[in-house]
Write a protein that holds these residues in place. Sequence first.
Motif, PDB file in Angstrom:
ATOM      1  N   SER A   1      19.343 -49.624  78.638  1.00 51.85           N
ATOM      2  CA  SER A   1      20.475 -49.582  79.545  1.00 51.85           C
ATOM      3  C   SER A   1      20.801 -50.979  80.055  1.00 51.85           C
TER       4      SER A   1
ATOM      5  N   ALA B   1      26.944 -39.762  79.732  1.00 47.47           N
ATOM      6  CA  ALA B   1      25.542 -39.517  80.119  1.00 47.47           C
ATOM      7  C   ALA B   1      25.511 -39.046  81.571  1.00 47.47           C
TER       8      ALA B   1
ATOM      9  N   LYS C   1      23.370 -38.179  83.740  1.00 46.10           N
ATOM     10  CA  LYS C   1      22.445 -38.651  84.769  1.00 46.10           C
ATOM     11  C   LYS C   1      22.967 -39.868  85.524  1.00 46.10           C
TER      12      LYS C   1
ATOM     13  N   ARG D   1      15.909 -38.349  67.427  1.00 42.37           N
ATOM     14  CA  ARG D   1      16.080 -39.632  68.101  1.00 42.37           C
ATOM     15  C   ARG D   1      15.070 -40.595  67.503  1.00 42.37           C
TER      16      ARG D   1
ATOM     17  N   TYR E   1      23.853 -44.417  88.667  1.00 47.44           N
ATOM     18  CA  TYR E   1      22.436 -44.459  89.071  1.00 47.44           C
ATOM     19  C   TYR E   1      22.326 -44.818  90.547  1.00 47.44           C
TER      20      TYR E   1
ATOM     21  N   ASP F   1      26.188 -35.987  77.503  1.00 47.00           N
ATOM     22  CA  ASP F   1      24.787 -36.165  77.120  1.00 47.00           C
ATOM     23  C   ASP F   1      23.957 -35.703  78.303  1.00 47.00           C
TER      24      ASP F   1
ATOM     25  N   GLU G   1      27.076 -42.271  73.865  1.00 44.98           N
ATOM     26  CA  GLU G   1      26.534 -41.696  75.104  1.00 44.98           C
ATOM     27  C   GLU G   1      26.602 -42.685  76.263  1.00 44.98           C
ATOM     28  N   PRO G   2      27.781 -43.235  76.549  1.00 39.32           N
ATOM     29  CA  PRO G   2      27.833 -44.202  77.662  1.00 39.32           C
ATOM     30  C   PRO G   2      27.682 -43.498  79.006  1.00 39.32           C
ATOM     31  N   GLY G   3      26.954 -44.121  79.900  1.00 36.50           N
ATOM     32  CA  GLY G   3      26.828 -43.613  81.263  1.00 36.50           C
ATOM     33  C   GLY G   3      27.356 -44.662  82.221  1.00 36.50           C
ATOM     34  N   ARG G   4      26.499 -45.638  82.511  1.00 35.27           N
ATOM     35  CA  ARG G   4      26.829 -46.705  83.458  1.00 35.27           C
ATOM     36  C   ARG G   4      28.207 -47.337  83.201  1.00 35.27           C
TER      37      ARG G   4
ATOM     38  N   SER H   1      19.401 -34.674  75.209  1.00 36.01           N
ATOM     39  CA  SER H   1      18.363 -35.683  74.975  1.00 36.01           C
ATOM     40  C   SER H   1      17.189 -35.424  75.913  1.00 36.01           C
TER      41      SER H   1
ATOM     42  N   HIS I   1      18.983 -44.560  71.107  1.00 29.22           N
ATOM     43  CA  HIS I   1      19.449 -45.086  72.402  1.00 29.22           C
ATOM     44  C   HIS I   1      18.415 -46.119  72.801  1.00 29.22           C
TER      45      HIS I   1
ATOM     46  N   GLY J   1      23.901 -44.822  74.427  1.00 25.47           N
ATOM     47  CA  GLY J   1      24.698 -45.522  75.441  1.00 25.47           C
ATOM     48  C   GLY J   1      24.100 -46.885  75.672  1.00 25.47           C
ATOM     49  N   GLY J   2      24.170 -47.365  76.901  1.00 24.91           N
ATOM     50  CA  GLY J   2      23.462 -48.593  77.236  1.00 24.91           C
ATOM     51  C   GLY J   2      24.305 -49.819  77.489  1.00 24.91           C
TER      52      GLY J   2
HETATM   53  C1  LIG Z   1      20.378 -42.755  80.239  1.00 23.80           C
HETATM   54  C2  LIG Z   1      20.801 -42.445  78.851  1.00 23.80           C
HETATM   55  C3  LIG Z   1      22.076 -42.793  78.390  1.00 23.80           C
HETATM   56  C4  LIG Z   1      23.055 -43.580  79.210  1.00 23.80           C
HETATM   57  O1  LIG Z   1      22.653 -44.892  79.392  1.00 23.80           O
HETATM   58  P1  LIG Z   1      23.657 -45.943  80.097  1.00 23.80           P
HETATM   59  O2  LIG Z   1      22.887 -47.182  80.131  1.00 23.80           O
HETATM   60  O3  LIG Z   1      23.973 -45.412  81.442  1.00 23.80           O
HETATM   61  O4  LIG Z   1      24.864 -46.030  79.229  1.00 23.80           O
HETATM   62  C5  LIG Z   1      22.428 -42.421  77.098  1.00 23.80           C
HETATM   63  N1  LIG Z   1      21.565 -41.737  76.308  1.00 23.80           N
HETATM   64  C6  LIG Z   1      20.334 -41.396  76.716  1.00 23.80           C
HETATM   65  C7  LIG Z   1      19.454 -40.666  75.802  1.00 23.80           C
HETATM   66  C8  LIG Z   1      19.913 -41.735  77.993  1.00 23.80           C
HETATM   67  O5  LIG Z   1      18.682 -41.393  78.372  1.00 23.80           O
END
Ligand SMILES: *Cc1c(COP(=O)(O)O)cnc(C)c1O
Length: 414
Positions: free
Chosen positions: A202, A58, A60, A149, A370, A79, A273-276, A102, A199, A238-239
Motif C-alpha cells: 500500500s 477495497a 477496508k 493470490r 484507513y 474487494d 483493487e484500489p482503496g486509498r 481477499s 497485491h 491495489g496499492g
Molecule cells: C488493503 C488491500 C487493498 C487496497 O490497498 P490500497 O493501498 O488501499 O489501495 C487491495 N487489495 C487487498 C488484497 C488489500 O488487502
Amino acid sequence: MNFFELKSGVLHAENVALTDIAEQYGTPCYVYSKQALTQAFNDFQAGLSTTDHLICFAVKANPNIAVLNVFAQLGAGFDIVSGGELARVLAAGGDPKKVVFSGVGKTADEMRAALGAGILCFNVESASELVRLNQVAEGMGKVAPVSLRVNPNVDAKTHPYISTGLKNNKFGVAIDDAVPVYQKAAAMPNIAVHGVDCHIGSQITEIAPFIDALDRVLGLVEVLEDHKIHISHIDVGGGIGITYDNETPPEFKQYTQAILEKLNKKQVKLLFEPGRALVGNAGVLLTKVEYLKLAESKNFAIVDAAMNDLMRPALYDAYHDIVPAQTRGGEKTVYEIVGPVCETGDFLGHDRALNLRENDILVVKSAGAYAMSMASNYNTRARAPEIMVDNNQCHIVREREQITDLFALERKMP
Ligand SMILES: *Cc1c(COP(=O)(O)O)cnc(C)c1O
C-alpha cells in the motif's frame, strides 16, 4: 481538481465551510466530498475504456455504506476481506457479482456467505484454504470461482507494515510454488479456476514495482496455459499511493497505461483493487483545539481528536497535513498536535508551525482512507460522526456514537 479549497479565508468541502460543519455537528468529525470520490473513480476508469476491466474498491479503506453506495452507483465492484465487509457491500447496494474476496483467514461461515451471495471470485491465499473452500462449496452444491493470490516477491518500497509482496510475509502463495497449487485447484470438483491475483502493498509511489509484479504474473499465466489451465482475469490488486506530504505517486492514467502496455493486448479481463487512492484525499478530520500548553522544550496543542479517531500517525508514524479551518495571519508557533488519550504515542502531527488559539478548528487532511475505518473506542471515546458533502448540502452518513452504546453489551457479574 481539489474539493477542499479556501474561500474567503475559510476552508470548504465543495461549497460548505468546514467551520460551519464543525459548528453544526461538533468535533471530532469526518467530512467526505462526494465529488472527490466520484472524480477519483472516474479518473481511474478513464484510462481503461479500451479494456475489459472491473475496479473493485477495497472496502477496508473506507467502509461507510454511503461511500460504498457512491462507488456502486458508478459501477464499481468491491474487494472485501471479511464477511462483515460483504454484509456492508450488500447493504450499500453493491452488486455481489462484482465482489472479490481477499484475506488469509477466511472462515467456513464467511465462505458460505460469499458463495450464497454469488460473488465474482475468491482470492485464495493458501493451499489449505483451497481445500476448505472446495469442501464448503461441495456442501452447498456450488462451484467456487477462484484466483490464487500469488506473492511475486517484489519490493514495493513502502512502509514495512503495509508491504505485502515480499517472500517473508503472510500473504498469498509464493509465485514459484503456484503451479502445483493451480493444478490441485483445477482438479477439485467444486473449484473453478478463473484468475491470478496479486497485491504487493500500500501507499506505493512508483510504477516499477507494479510492473515487475505484473511481469511475473504474466509469466505464470503462460506456464499455466502450457498446463492447460486457462486464466480469464488478472487481478493486479491495489496499492497506489496518494500525496500526504510531498510524495509524487503516479497519476492514474500513467499507472493504467503502464499496466496496459505490459499486458501487450493479451486477451484477459483486468481487475483492480484500489482503496486509498480513491478515498484518501476525499476526506478530512475536523478537530478543535482544546488547550495550548506552552513549555520550555516543546509546545503542545491539545486537540479533541486522538489516536483512537485517527490511528495512522501512532501506528505508522504517518504524516497528515494539518491546517487551520480559518486562516489567520500573525506569528506562528511550532506545536506538537496531540490528543487527550493517555499514550505518548497519541499524536496527530509533530513540529507544526501554526498560529493557534484555543477553540480553533483544525483540519487534518488526507483522512478519507484507513482513518475512520481504523478508529476505536480506546479510552471510552465515542467514535466521530461522518458527514458527506454534496455541493452545498451536508448529509450525516454516520451518527456520532453515544457513550452508553460503548458499554451497552457489557454485563456486571450477578
Ligand atoms: C488493503 C488491500 C487493498 C487496497 O490497498 P490500497 O493501498 O488501499 O489501495 C487491495 N487489495 C487487498 C488484497 C488489500 O488487502
